[in-house]
Design a protein around this motif. Sequence first.
Motif, PDB file in Angstrom:
ATOM      1  N   ASN A   7       0.861  -1.185   0.000  1.00 46.52           N
ATOM      2  CA  ASN A   7       0.000   0.000   0.000  1.00 46.52           C
ATOM      3  C   ASN A   7       0.893   1.230   0.000  1.00 46.52           C
ATOM      4  OD1 ASN A   7      -2.669  -1.115   0.200  1.00 46.52           O
ATOM      5  ND2 ASN A   7      -2.090  -1.785   2.265  1.00 46.52           N
ATOM      6  N   ILE A   8       0.660   2.139  -0.911  1.00 47.75           N
ATOM      7  CA  ILE A   8       1.481   3.335  -1.036  1.00 47.75           C
ATOM      8  C   ILE A   8       0.715   4.514  -0.445  1.00 47.75           C
ATOM      9  CG2 ILE A   8       2.613   4.906  -2.646  1.00 47.75           C
ATOM     10  CD1 ILE A   8       2.893   2.441  -4.543  1.00 47.75           C
ATOM     11  N   HIS A   9       1.403   5.242   0.446  1.00 46.67           N
ATOM     12  CA  HIS A   9       0.823   6.411   1.111  1.00 46.67           C
ATOM     13  C   HIS A   9       1.760   7.600   0.947  1.00 46.67           C
ATOM     14  CE1 HIS A   9      -2.226   4.142   3.494  1.00 46.67           C
ATOM     15  NE2 HIS A   9      -1.349   3.164   3.301  1.00 46.67           N
ATOM     16  N   PHE A  10       1.180   8.780   0.938  1.00 44.33           N
ATOM     17  CA  PHE A  10       1.949  10.018   0.894  1.00 44.33           C
ATOM     18  C   PHE A  10       1.514  10.880   2.067  1.00 44.33           C
ATOM     19  CE2 PHE A  10       1.470   8.598  -3.511  1.00 44.33           C
ATOM     20  CZ  PHE A  10       2.795   8.535  -3.913  1.00 44.33           C
ATOM     21  N   ARG A  11       2.482  11.400   2.832  1.00 45.47           N
ATOM     22  CA  ARG A  11       2.185  12.247   3.972  1.00 45.47           C
ATOM     23  C   ARG A  11       2.985  13.534   3.870  1.00 45.47           C
ATOM     24  NH1 ARG A  11      -1.181   9.003   4.142  1.00 45.47           N
ATOM     25  NH2 ARG A  11      -1.712   7.544   5.797  1.00 45.47           N
ATOM     26  N   LEU A  12       2.281  14.644   3.983  1.00 51.59           N
ATOM     27  CA  LEU A  12       2.919  15.945   4.116  1.00 51.59           C
ATOM     28  C   LEU A  12       2.650  16.395   5.540  1.00 51.59           C
ATOM     29  CD1 LEU A  12       4.271  18.574   3.193  1.00 51.59           C
ATOM     30  CD2 LEU A  12       2.031  19.305   2.306  1.00 51.59           C
ATOM     31  N   VAL A  13       3.710  16.626   6.301  1.00 48.71           N
ATOM     32  CA  VAL A  13       3.580  17.053   7.680  1.00 48.71           C
ATOM     33  C   VAL A  13       3.939  18.534   7.764  1.00 48.71           C
ATOM     34  CG1 VAL A  13       4.366  16.698  10.060  1.00 48.71           C
ATOM     35  CG2 VAL A  13       4.149  14.738   8.506  1.00 48.71           C
ATOM     36  N   ILE A  14       2.962  19.322   8.214  1.00 49.16           N
ATOM     37  CA  ILE A  14       3.159  20.756   8.459  1.00 49.16           C
ATOM     38  C   ILE A  14       2.851  20.944   9.947  1.00 49.16           C
ATOM     39  CG2 ILE A  14       2.657  23.095   7.671  1.00 49.16           C
ATOM     40  CD1 ILE A  14       1.206  21.783   5.230  1.00 49.16           C
ATOM     41  N   PRO A  15       3.853  20.831  10.799  1.00 50.51           N
ATOM     42  CA  PRO A  15       3.630  20.713  12.243  1.00 50.51           C
ATOM     43  C   PRO A  15       2.745  21.787  12.880  1.00 50.51           C
ATOM     44  CG  PRO A  15       5.935  20.360  11.729  1.00 50.51           C
ATOM     45  CD  PRO A  15       5.268  20.815  10.464  1.00 50.51           C
ATOM     46  N   ASN A  16       2.920  23.030  12.509  1.00 53.43           N
ATOM     47  CA  ASN A  16       2.237  24.108  13.222  1.00 53.43           C
ATOM     48  C   ASN A  16       0.918  24.550  12.596  1.00 53.43           C
ATOM     49  OD1 ASN A  16       4.312  24.234  15.163  1.00 53.43           O
ATOM     50  ND2 ASN A  16       5.558  25.377  13.727  1.00 53.43           N
ATOM     51  N   PHE A  17       0.408  23.805  11.646  1.00 56.14           N
ATOM     52  CA  PHE A  17      -0.851  24.181  11.004  1.00 56.14           C
ATOM     53  C   PHE A  17      -2.041  23.760  11.855  1.00 56.14           C
ATOM     54  CE2 PHE A  17      -1.150  25.262   6.274  1.00 56.14           C
ATOM     55  CZ  PHE A  17      -0.110  26.153   6.363  1.00 56.14           C
ATOM     56  N   LYS A  18      -3.079  24.576  11.824  1.00 58.20           N
ATOM     57  CA  LYS A  18      -4.335  24.225  12.488  1.00 58.20           C
ATOM     58  C   LYS A  18      -5.045  23.173  11.645  1.00 58.20           C
ATOM     59  CE  LYS A  18      -4.982  28.758  14.532  1.00 58.20           C
ATOM     60  NZ  LYS A  18      -5.834  29.947  14.597  1.00 58.20           N
ATOM     61  N   LYS A  63      -3.127   2.671  -8.789  1.00 55.41           N
ATOM     62  CA  LYS A  63      -4.281   2.171  -8.021  1.00 55.41           C
ATOM     63  C   LYS A  63      -4.136   2.502  -6.529  1.00 55.41           C
ATOM     64  CE  LYS A  63      -6.232   0.126 -11.555  1.00 55.41           C
ATOM     65  NZ  LYS A  63      -6.936   1.008 -12.416  1.00 55.41           N
ATOM     66  N   ILE A  64      -3.836   3.776  -6.263  1.00 58.45           N
ATOM     67  CA  ILE A  64      -3.686   4.276  -4.900  1.00 58.45           C
ATOM     68  C   ILE A  64      -4.972   5.018  -4.535  1.00 58.45           C
ATOM     69  CG2 ILE A  64      -2.369   5.808  -3.379  1.00 58.45           C
ATOM     70  CD1 ILE A  64       0.009   5.448  -5.347  1.00 58.45           C
ATOM     71  N   ASN A  65      -5.531   4.690  -3.398  1.00 57.46           N
ATOM     72  CA  ASN A  65      -6.722   5.372  -2.918  1.00 57.46           C
ATOM     73  C   ASN A  65      -6.388   6.837  -2.627  1.00 57.46           C
ATOM     74  OD1 ASN A  65      -8.764   6.425  -1.041  1.00 57.46           O
ATOM     75  ND2 ASN A  65      -9.436   4.307  -0.840  1.00 57.46           N
ATOM     76  N   LYS A  66      -7.256   7.748  -3.019  1.00 55.49           N
ATOM     77  CA  LYS A  66      -6.982   9.174  -2.810  1.00 55.49           C
ATOM     78  C   LYS A  66      -6.823   9.516  -1.331  1.00 55.49           C
ATOM     79  CE  LYS A  66     -11.702  10.932  -2.685  1.00 55.49           C
ATOM     80  NZ  LYS A  66     -12.643  11.867  -3.266  1.00 55.49           N
ATOM     81  N   LEU A  67      -7.426   8.722  -0.449  1.00 57.83           N
ATOM     82  CA  LEU A  67      -7.287   8.967   0.981  1.00 57.83           C
ATOM     83  C   LEU A  67      -5.899   8.610   1.503  1.00 57.83           C
ATOM     84  CD1 LEU A  67     -10.782   7.752   2.215  1.00 57.83           C
ATOM     85  CD2 LEU A  67     -10.039  10.089   1.683  1.00 57.83           C
ATOM     86  N   ASN A  68      -5.069   7.986   0.654  1.00 56.73           N
ATOM     87  CA  ASN A  68      -3.695   7.674   1.035  1.00 56.73           C
ATOM     88  C   ASN A  68      -2.778   8.887   0.938  1.00 56.73           C
ATOM     89  OD1 ASN A  68      -4.734   5.126   1.303  1.00 56.73           O
ATOM     90  ND2 ASN A  68      -3.191   4.124   0.049  1.00 56.73           N
ATOM     91  N   ILE A  69      -3.323  10.005   0.484  1.00 58.01           N
ATOM     92  CA  ILE A  69      -2.603  11.275   0.542  1.00 58.01           C
ATOM     93  C   ILE A  69      -3.196  12.046   1.720  1.00 58.01           C
ATOM     94  CG2 ILE A  69      -2.179  13.509  -0.550  1.00 58.01           C
ATOM     95  CD1 ILE A  69      -2.211  12.161  -3.237  1.00 58.01           C
ATOM     96  N   SER A  70      -2.354  12.337   2.703  1.00 59.45           N
ATOM     97  CA  SER A  70      -2.819  13.059   3.888  1.00 59.45           C
ATOM     98  C   SER A  70      -1.879  14.193   4.226  1.00 59.45           C
ATOM     99  CB  SER A  70      -2.897  12.131   5.101  1.00 59.45           C
ATOM    100  OG  SER A  70      -3.840  11.128   4.897  1.00 59.45           O
ATOM    101  N   ILE A  71      -2.472  15.296   4.639  1.00 53.42           N
ATOM    102  CA  ILE A  71      -1.721  16.430   5.153  1.00 53.42           C
ATOM    103  C   ILE A  71      -1.954  16.422   6.657  1.00 53.42           C
ATOM    104  CG2 ILE A  71      -1.254  18.891   4.921  1.00 53.42           C
ATOM    105  CD1 ILE A  71      -1.219  17.201   2.237  1.00 53.42           C
ATOM    106  N   LEU A  72      -0.874  16.417   7.424  1.00 55.54           N
ATOM    107  CA  LEU A  72      -0.961  16.259   8.870  1.00 55.54           C
ATOM    108  C   LEU A  72      -0.301  17.426   9.606  1.00 55.54           C
ATOM    109  CD1 LEU A  72       0.368  12.577   9.016  1.00 55.54           C
ATOM    110  CD2 LEU A  72      -2.019  13.287   8.786  1.00 55.54           C
ATOM    111  N   ASN A  73      -0.880  17.789  10.738  1.00 56.90           N
ATOM    112  CA  ASN A  73      -0.183  18.697  11.636  1.00 56.90           C
ATOM    113  C   ASN A  73       0.518  17.840  12.694  1.00 56.90           C
ATOM    114  OD1 ASN A  73      -2.206  17.986  13.478  1.00 56.90           O
ATOM    115  ND2 ASN A  73      -3.296  19.929  13.281  1.00 56.90           N
ATOM    116  N   LYS A  74       1.109  18.484  13.667  1.00 59.09           N
ATOM    117  CA  LYS A  74       1.906  17.753  14.665  1.00 59.09           C
ATOM    118  C   LYS A  74       1.072  16.718  15.419  1.00 59.09           C
ATOM    119  CE  LYS A  74       5.006  18.472  18.563  1.00 59.09           C
ATOM    120  NZ  LYS A  74       5.669  19.477  19.405  1.00 59.09           N
ATOM    121  N   GLU A  75      -0.098  17.115  15.879  1.00 60.18           N
ATOM    122  CA  GLU A  75      -0.930  16.196  16.661  1.00 60.18           C
ATOM    123  C   GLU A  75      -1.326  14.967  15.847  1.00 60.18           C
ATOM    124  OE1 GLU A  75      -1.626  19.608  16.391  1.00 60.18           O
ATOM    125  OE2 GLU A  75      -0.625  20.010  18.301  1.00 60.18           O
ATOM    126  N   MET A  76      -1.704  15.182  14.605  1.00 55.63           N
ATOM    127  CA  MET A  76      -2.104  14.071  13.743  1.00 55.63           C
ATOM    128  C   MET A  76      -0.916  13.152  13.444  1.00 55.63           C
ATOM    129  SD  MET A  76      -4.389  16.443  11.259  1.00 55.63           S
ATOM    130  CE  MET A  76      -5.296  15.266  10.279  1.00 55.63           C
TER     131      MET A  76
END
Length: 170
Positions: A110-121, A144-157
Amino acid sequence: MEIVESGVKFGPFEEIDIFQIEKVTNFVPDAKAVEFIWIRDHISSMIFVEAKSSFSKPESTDDFAMNLKDIYQKFTDSLLILLSTHCNRNPNVADCLPEKFRNINWSSMNIHFRLVIPNFKSEWLQPISDALRMQCKHILGAFKINKLNISILNKEMAIKQGLIIEDENV
């Protein structure tokens, strides 16, 4: 192992599970790479992780588009570099790959992409996710990657997903 980037500490990881592709200096000219790629065996996932200390809001149209393009390029270039290395088309990178990455079973990963922007609300993240998913639509379809496998996360997430350590002394 731990990786310090954009004001946060990623990890802890087993060294065999991490490929710090951004540190490879001899791959494709003009290619951009994410910070690292993490293989999580217990869920058969490969997670491409990029970190940014800041990101434009959608209202800043030109800056937002430029930031999206940069993240899109890092995600796609990293995926293609890793895949081309697996196909024996990129020997310079192959020499740097941890053993686990040389033996990837691409058909079951399963392929996932994560962008972490720590201080974002939290409320600032969804518009970026939506826009990035739209920009990556053809890559998602091709692999064949689900679009939900791209996530933008802040620090808590990112802490909840096991990507970063809750540590204020970075």
